[in-house]
Design a protein around this motif. Sequence first.
Motif, short mmCIF file in Angstrom:
data_model
loop_
_atom_site.label_atom_id
_atom_site.label_comp_id
_atom_site.label_asym_id
_atom_site.label_seq_id
_atom_site.Cartn_x
_atom_site.Cartn_y
_atom_site.Cartn_z
N LEU A 44 -10.60 -0.72 -8.63
CA LEU A 44 -11.51 0.18 -7.85
C LEU A 44 -13.12 0.17 -8.39
N ASP A 45 -13.68 0.08 -7.24
CA ASP A 45 -15.35 -0.12 -7.07
C ASP A 45 -15.78 1.05 -6.45
N ARG A 49 -14.59 -1.16 -0.75
CA ARG A 49 -13.33 -1.24 -0.67
C ARG A 49 -12.95 -2.49 -1.48
N THR A 50 -11.85 -2.33 -1.93
CA THR A 50 -11.07 -3.41 -2.85
C THR A 50 -9.67 -3.44 -2.31
N TRP A 51 -8.99 -4.68 -2.52
CA TRP A 51 -7.74 -4.82 -2.03
C TRP A 51 -6.92 -5.86 -2.65
N GLU A 61 2.80 -8.59 7.11
CA GLU A 61 1.41 -8.51 6.14
C GLU A 61 1.10 -7.21 5.42
N ALA A 62 0.90 -7.19 4.19
CA ALA A 62 0.86 -5.69 3.44
C ALA A 62 -0.27 -5.90 2.60
N TRP A 63 -0.96 -4.65 2.44
CA TRP A 63 -2.13 -4.64 1.59
C TRP A 63 -2.29 -3.51 0.78
N LEU A 64 -2.74 -3.45 -0.40
CA LEU A 64 -3.05 -2.06 -1.13
C LEU A 64 -4.51 -2.33 -1.24
N ILE A 65 -5.18 -1.02 -0.77
CA ILE A 65 -6.27 -0.88 -0.60
C ILE A 65 -6.97 0.21 -1.41
N GLY A 66 -8.23 0.18 -1.81
CA GLY A 66 -8.95 1.07 -2.71
C GLY A 66 -10.17 1.48 -1.73
N TRP A 67 -10.29 2.83 -1.93
CA TRP A 67 -11.43 3.37 -0.67
C TRP A 67 -12.27 4.39 -1.77
#
Length: 181
Positions: A44-45, A49-51, A61-67
């Motif tokens: 996490l930043d 966002r990070t992913w 298609e799939a993504w794990l995303i940090g907000w």
Amino acid sequence: MPDVRTPARPRPAATGGPGPGAAELLDFVRRTAADAPLVASLPLDPEGRTWIRLEGPGGSEAWLIGWPPGTGTGWHDHGGSHGAFATAAGTLTEQSLAAQLPTEGWKTLELADGVDRQRTLADGRGRAFGPHHVHQVLNLSPDAHAVSVHAYYPPLPLMRRYSRTGPVLRLEEVERPEDWR
């Protein structure tokens, strides 16, 4: 924005059929959002966002995303793909339009009254959406990160980005997969 693209653990693909439907994608994002070690593996930043790209079911298609606090996607669509997302940690707010927009031949539209929708998705809650879905996703928290899992089928062919001023929606740009991979 930091670019975290380390592949996560592969997920088994669905067998047979033309691809996963909305219910299968929703089940996948909910199960993946409950995978605490995977969610904890996302760096996490505080500023962007990070992913991590994931293997979705059946070629999706799939993504794990940090907000980080106060971040969002801006208004966009998914280029004709259907999808689902679920919050793994924190709380996200989705603002969407309950109207099908034309995909070609316009730059500016005035939205009718009553087309705005909003929902809040906290830990483990998710939603599926169809191929004409226009929305923005926001972490409105002033001090807490959120993490979510997203899946799309077919894999995103493009994303249209919009700006919005009151009822006026304006097409700003079209992104292609090479723009975000």
